[in-house]
Design a protein around this motif. Structure first.
Motif, PDB file in Angstrom:
ATOM      1  N   ILE A 108      60.696  14.794 -26.989  1.00  0.00           N
ATOM      2  CA  ILE A 108      59.481  14.408 -27.723  1.00  0.00           C
ATOM      3  C   ILE A 108      59.786  14.202 -29.201  1.00  0.00           C
ATOM      4  CG2 ILE A 108      57.242  15.282 -28.509  1.00  0.00           C
ATOM      5  CD1 ILE A 108      57.050  16.656 -25.699  1.00  0.00           C
ATOM      6  N   ARG A 109      60.530  15.127 -29.795  1.00  0.00           N
ATOM      7  CA  ARG A 109      60.834  14.994 -31.233  1.00  0.00           C
ATOM      8  C   ARG A 109      61.690  13.763 -31.517  1.00  0.00           C
ATOM      9  NH1 ARG A 109      63.321  19.649 -34.365  1.00  0.00           N
ATOM     10  NH2 ARG A 109      63.059  18.041 -35.956  1.00  0.00           N
ATOM     11  N   ARG A 143      59.333  10.767 -31.224  1.00  0.00           N
ATOM     12  CA  ARG A 143      58.342  10.715 -32.307  1.00  0.00           C
ATOM     13  C   ARG A 143      58.977  10.366 -33.646  1.00  0.00           C
ATOM     14  NH1 ARG A 143      54.675  15.930 -32.699  1.00  0.00           N
ATOM     15  NH2 ARG A 143      53.622  14.617 -34.253  1.00  0.00           N
ATOM     16  N   GLU A 144      60.059  11.076 -33.983  1.00  0.00           N
ATOM     17  CA  GLU A 144      60.622  10.925 -35.323  1.00  0.00           C
ATOM     18  C   GLU A 144      61.387   9.619 -35.494  1.00  0.00           C
ATOM     19  OE1 GLU A 144      62.450  14.510 -36.870  1.00  0.00           O
ATOM     20  OE2 GLU A 144      61.094  15.751 -35.648  1.00  0.00           O
ATOM     21  N   GLU A 187      60.253   6.926 -33.708  1.00  0.00           N
ATOM     22  CA  GLU A 187      59.232   5.945 -33.312  1.00  0.00           C
ATOM     23  C   GLU A 187      59.760   5.015 -32.225  1.00  0.00           C
ATOM     24  OE1 GLU A 187      57.917   4.012 -36.888  1.00  0.00           O
ATOM     25  OE2 GLU A 187      56.791   5.766 -37.555  1.00  0.00           O
ATOM     26  N   LEU A 207      53.927  17.913 -25.227  1.00  0.00           N
ATOM     27  CA  LEU A 207      53.438  17.193 -26.406  1.00  0.00           C
ATOM     28  C   LEU A 207      52.138  17.810 -26.899  1.00  0.00           C
ATOM     29  CD1 LEU A 207      53.480  14.825 -28.414  1.00  0.00           C
ATOM     30  CD2 LEU A 207      52.335  13.435 -26.668  1.00  0.00           C
ATOM     31  N   LEU A 262      51.517  19.530 -30.547  1.00  0.00           N
ATOM     32  CA  LEU A 262      50.461  19.087 -31.452  1.00  0.00           C
ATOM     33  C   LEU A 262      49.521  20.238 -31.805  1.00  0.00           C
ATOM     34  CD1 LEU A 262      49.639  15.631 -29.848  1.00  0.00           C
ATOM     35  CD2 LEU A 262      50.825  16.037 -32.001  1.00  0.00           C
ATOM     36  N   VAL A 319      44.802  13.360 -28.178  1.00  0.00           N
ATOM     37  CA  VAL A 319      45.961  12.771 -27.512  1.00  0.00           C
ATOM     38  C   VAL A 319      45.752  12.776 -25.999  1.00  0.00           C
ATOM     39  CG1 VAL A 319      48.426  13.057 -27.056  1.00  0.00           C
ATOM     40  CG2 VAL A 319      47.547  13.349 -29.363  1.00  0.00           C
ATOM     41  N   LEU A 357      55.115   7.399 -25.386  1.00  0.00           N
ATOM     42  CA  LEU A 357      54.604   8.420 -26.292  1.00  0.00           C
ATOM     43  C   LEU A 357      54.184   7.854 -27.640  1.00  0.00           C
ATOM     44  CD1 LEU A 357      56.907  11.548 -25.796  1.00  0.00           C
ATOM     45  CD2 LEU A 357      54.838  10.887 -24.569  1.00  0.00           C
ATOM     46  N   THR A 358      54.943   6.910 -28.144  1.00  0.00           N
ATOM     47  CA  THR A 358      54.604   6.329 -29.450  1.00  0.00           C
ATOM     48  C   THR A 358      53.272   5.612 -29.389  1.00  0.00           C
ATOM     49  OG1 THR A 358      56.938   6.121 -30.028  1.00  0.00           O
ATOM     50  CG2 THR A 358      55.384   4.727 -31.231  1.00  0.00           C
ATOM     51  N   LEU A 409      50.421   8.207 -29.102  1.00  0.00           N
ATOM     52  CA  LEU A 409      50.131   8.846 -30.382  1.00  0.00           C
ATOM     53  C   LEU A 409      49.404   7.903 -31.328  1.00  0.00           C
ATOM     54  CD1 LEU A 409      53.502  10.749 -30.809  1.00  0.00           C
ATOM     55  CD2 LEU A 409      51.254  11.810 -30.550  1.00  0.00           C
ATOM     56  N   GLU A 424      45.723   8.494 -32.941  1.00  0.00           N
ATOM     57  CA  GLU A 424      45.403   8.443 -34.367  1.00  0.00           C
ATOM     58  C   GLU A 424      44.174   7.570 -34.615  1.00  0.00           C
ATOM     59  OE1 GLU A 424      46.587   9.914 -37.207  1.00  0.00           O
ATOM     60  OE2 GLU A 424      47.561  11.257 -35.772  1.00  0.00           O
TER      61      GLU A 424
END
Length: 683
Positions: A486-487, A490-491, A493, A522, A526, A536, A546-547, A550, A554
Motif C-alpha cells: 500500500i505504501r 500510494r507514495e 502514485e 488500507l 487511513l 475510502v 488504489l490510486t 484514493l 478525496e
C-alpha cells in the motif's frame, strides 16, 4: 490515601523482558484487587536490570458491604434451597421470609465488614507472583517449586509505611520461602548492602544515593543526552537507534557514557556492517559525521564511573570491538571473493516454506512477477528480472548468515562489487523496504518492481496455501507485507490493476480475498492517520486501483465537507432506508425505468429530470477520472431531492404512484452509487 510500594529484587533480568514485566505487575495486581472493590491510583511502574517495582495509592480498607438477595419460595426444599444457602453462605435460620404480594419468598441479607487493605494484599500477592507470566523462568534451590525469571533475592512490600507480611512459596509447599520486608539493595559494586525504605520517595532517593536510577525513562534520557554530548564534542552525531537505547537502559543502573575509537583498518567496511556488529554483539552506539559518513568512534555505556576517566574500560572495549570487526572483515572478504552469483545454487537447499518450496523456487516466482510489473511501473523489464534473480542471493552469504539483519543490504554491496548496473544493486538493497512505518519506500522504478514482486508473491503464496492471518496471529507478517504494498503504491502514485497482478503472482491465489485483505489494511492505515476511512470504503466499489480509489475518496470527502454534500448524504440515506423497508415489506427489489406519465407532482418530475441529466454527466466524468467533476455533478441533485422529500409523499395511497415513486428513489440511489456507495459513509 495510603501508598503501596512493591519491589521484586532478583539477579539480572534480560533487558527485553523488563518493561513488559513491569506492566504485567501493575495489571495483575489491579485484577487481583478489583473483586474487593479496590482500584489502584497514581500507578508508577519501574524496571531495571535487577528489579521490577510499582507504587500506587489505595484505600486503607475496603468499605463494609450490605447486599440483599431474593431466593426461592419460603416452602422450598431440596436443591433450590440448598443452592441458595451455598451461594449466600447463610444457614436456613439466617434467612428472612417476606410476602411480596405474589407469594412468600426467602431473602438473604449478606453483610460483609470492611477489611484492611494490607490483609488483602498479603493474600493476593503470593498467588499473583506464582503465576507471573515471564516468557522464560527458572527454579533454583533445593526442592524449590517456585519459578522466576532469575533467582529472586528480596521482596520489598510496604503499605502505609509498614511491611505487608507474607512468605513466597510454591503452591503445596509448607509455607516457608522468601519473606517480605522493608529492605532492598543499591548498586552491586558501588553501594553493596541493604537499606530500608517505607515509601516510594525514600526508596527512589535511597537507590539514587546508592548509585541506582530507578526510573527507566530517566536512564534512557541520561544515556541519550550523555552520548550526544560526547559525540558533539567530537563534531559528530549519534546514529539514531531507539531500540538500542531502551535495551542499554535495561542493562545498567548507573549509566556512564564513554567514547571509544574504531581502528582505521576497519573503516573501509560498509557502515551497516560496522553498525550491526557493534549493536548486535556489544550494544555500542554508532557515530557518524554530519554529512552521513561513518565516524571512527563509537559510544558505550558503562555501569560504573572509573577513577581513570574510563581509560581502561574504553581500552578493553576497543580490543573486543577489534575482534568483532575482524570477524566481519573475514565474511566481507570471503563473500566478495565468491561473488553474488555464486550464492544462487545454495538457495536450492534453503526451504522458504514447506508448502511453498525452496528459496530458489521463490526467486523464480519473483522474477516472473517482476517481469509482469516492470512495464506497469516504468521499469526496464530485463534489468528488473535480473535484479529479482539476485535479490535473495545474499541469504546464502557468510555475512547475512552471521547478521540476518543485513539481508538485502549486503546483496546491494556485492552487486556493486561485481560491477552490475547501479540500479540493479539499489533494487536488491531496497527490495525489503519499507521495513516499518517510518522506513522510506523504494522510488526508482526497478526497485519498486522488485519490492512489489517480493511482497505480492508472499501475500499470494501464503493465501493460496491457506496460511492466512488470524485475529490472534500473523506468523508470516502478511499484514506488514500488505502495508508495504500500500505504501509503495500510494507514495509512488502507481496505477496497478491489483486483481490482474495477484492472478499473475499465482494463478491459484484467492484474488478476491487478497484484494479484500489489502483494502482492509488500507482502511486501517487511513484510520491510524486520522483520515476518513469510511469515505475510502464508499469509494471502492468494484475498483482495484488504489490510486484511483484514493482520488475518488478525496473528491467525495470534499463534497461531504460542503453543505450540499452533507444534505445530499442525508437525503440519500433517507431514500435508501425507505427502499430497504418497503422492499422487505413487498418482498421485491425496486429497480427499472420510472413511468414519466405517473409523475404527478412537479417536484418528482423535477427530480426525475435532474437524475436523467446528471447520470451521463457523472459517467463521463468518472470515465475521464475527473472525480471532482463527478461529485460536483452529483451535488446538483441536492435541491431537487430536498424539494421532493419536502412536498411528495412516497407511500401514496394510489399503488401505482407509490411504486413509481419507489422506482424514482431507486434511480436516485443508483445515480449516487455509480459515484460512491454512500451507504458506507458513517453518520
Amino acid at each position: 490515601m495510603p501508598e503501596l510500594l512493591v519491589e521484586l529484587f532478583s539477579e539480572e533480568i534480560p533487558a527485553r523482558m523488563q518493561a513488559r514485566a513491569a506492566e504485567d505487575l501493575a495489571r495483575l495486581l489491579a485484577d487481583a484487587l478489583k473483586p474487593a472493590g479496590l482500584v489502584l491510583e497514581g500507578v508508577r511502574s519501574f524496571h531495571g536490570p535487577r528489579r521490577i517495582a510499582l507504587s500506587c495509592t489505595l484505600p486503607a480498607a475496603t468499605a463494609a458491604v450490605e447486599e440483599e438477595r431474593r431466593g426461592p419460595r419460603a416452602d422450598a426444599t431440596g436443591p433450590a434451597l440448598e443452592g441458595f444457602l451455598r451461594a449466600t453462605g447463610l444457614p436456613r435460620e439466617g434467612l428472612e421470609e417476606r410476602d411480596t404480594g405474589k407469594g412468600v419468598y426467602l431473602y438473604a441479607v449478606i453483610r460483609r465488614p470492611g477489611r484492611p487493605t494490607a490483609e488483602l494484599l498479603a493474600e493476593a500477592l503470593p498467588a499473583l507472583l506464582r503465576r507471573f507470566p515471564w516468557p522464560k523462568s527458572m527454579r533454583w534451590g533445593d526442592g524449590s517449586g517456585f519459578t522466576w525469571v532469575r533467582p529472586l533475592q528480596r521482596i520489598l512490600c510496604v503499605f502505609d509505611g509498614a511491611a505487608v507480611p507474607f512468605a513466597l512459596a510454591a503452591e503445596g509447599d509448607d509455607g516457608h520461602g522468601l519473606r517480605t520486608g522493608e529492605k532492598t539493595e543499591g548498586h552491586r559494586i558501588l553501594s553493596p548492602g541493604a537499606f530500608a525504605a517505607r515509601d516510594a520517595a525514600s526508596w527512589e532517593a535511597g537507590l539514587r544515593e546508592r548509585h541506582v536510577v530507578a526510573d527507566a525513562a530517566e536512564r534512557e534520557a541520561l544515556i541519550e543526552r550523555g552520548v550526544a554530548e560526547l559525540a558533539t564534542a567530537e563534531g559528530l552525531e549519534v546514529v539514531p537507534d531507539r531500540g538500542l537505547l531502551a535495551e542499554v537502559a535495561g542493562l545498567v543502573e548507573w549509566p556512564v557514557p564513554l567514547l571509544g575509537r574504531i581502528d582505521d583498518a576497519f573503516m573501509d567496511l560498509p557502515a551497516e556492517v560496522m553498525r550491526t556488529s557493534m549493536r548486535v554483539n556489544q550494544r555500542y552506539f554508532a557515530l557518524r559525521h554530519r554529512d552521513g559518513r561513518a565516524a571512527n568512534r563509537f559510544a558505550l555505556v558503562a555501569n560504573i564511573p572509573a577513577t581513570d576517566g574510563g581509560a581502561k574500560i574504553i581500552a578493553g572495549n576497543e580490543r573486543v570491538l577489534r575482534a568483532r570487526l575482524s570477524d566481519a572483515r573475514f565474511f566481507w572478504d570471503n563473500d566478495r571473493k565468491a561473488g553474488l552469483e555464486s550464492f544462487l545454487p545454495k538457495l536450492e537447499g534453503v526451504t522458504f516454506h514447506a508448502k511453498l518450496g525452496t528459496q530458489a523456487q521463490r526467486v523464480e516466482r519473483i522474477v516472473a512477477l517482476a517481469r509482469h510489473l516492470a512495464p506497469l511501473v516504468g521499469a526496464d523489464t530485463e534489468l528488473a528480472a535480473r535484479a529479482a534473480k539476485l535479490c535473495k542471493a545474499d541469504l546464502a552469504s557468510g555475512m547475512v548468515g552471521e547478521f540476518p539483519e543485513l539481508q538485502g543490504v549486503m546483496g546491494g554491496y556485492y552487486a556493486r562489487e561485481a560491477g552490475l548496473d547501479p540500479r540493479i544493486a539499489d533494487a536488491i538493497a531496497q527490495h525489503y523496504r519499507p521495513l516499518g512505518p517510518t522506513d522510506a519506500v523504494p522510488s526508482e522504478p526497478m526497485a519498486v518492481a522488485v519490492a512489489l514482486a517480493d511482497k505480492l508473491d508472499t501475500l499470494a503464496g501464503f493465501f493460496a496455501v491457506g496460511e492466512k492471518p488470524t485475529g490472534s496471529g500473523d506468523p508470516f507478517a502478511l499484514r506488514r507485507a500488505a502495508l508495504g504494498v500500500i505504501r509503495i503504491i500510494r507514495e509512488n502514485e502507481l496505477r496497478l490493476p491489483l486483481r490482474q497482478v495477484f492472478a499473475a503472482a499465482r494463478p491459484d491465489a484467492p484474488v478476491g480475498e487478497l484484494l479484500d485483505f489489502l483494502l482492509e489494511r488500507l482502511r486501517v492505515q487511513l484510520r491510524a492517520e486520522g483520515q476518513r476511512h469510511d469515505v475510502v470504503a464508499a469509494s471502492i466499489g468494484s475498483d482495484d486501483d488504489l490510486t484511483r480509489i484514493l482520488a475518488r475518496g478525496e473528491a467525495l470527502k470534499a463534497l461531504l465537507d460542503t453543505e450540499d454534500g452533507a444534505n445530499l448524504l442525508a437525503a440519500y440515506k433517507r431514500a435508501a432506508n425507505i427502499l430497504r423497508i418497503e422492499e422487505k415489506k413487498d418482498g421485491r427489489a425496486y429497480s427499472g425505468p420510472v413511468n414519466a406519465g405517473l409523475l404527478a407532482a412537479p417536484e418528482e418530475a423535477a427530480l426525475d429530470s435532474a437524475i436523467a441529466e446528471i447520470w451521463p454527466l457523472t459517467r463521463q466524468r468518472l470515465d475521464a477520472e475527473d472525480f471532482a467533476g463527478a461529485t460536483g455533478a452529483l451535488a446538483r441533485l441536492r435541491a431537487p431531492v430536498d424539494a421532493f422529500f419536502d412536498k411528495v409523499v412516497v407511500n401514496a395511497e394510489d399503488p401505482q404512484l407509490r411504486v413509481n415513486r419507489l422506482l424514482l428513489l431507486s434511480s436516485l440511489r443508483a445515480a449516487a452509487d455509480q459515484v460512491a456507495e454512500l451507504s458506507k459513509i458513517e453518520a
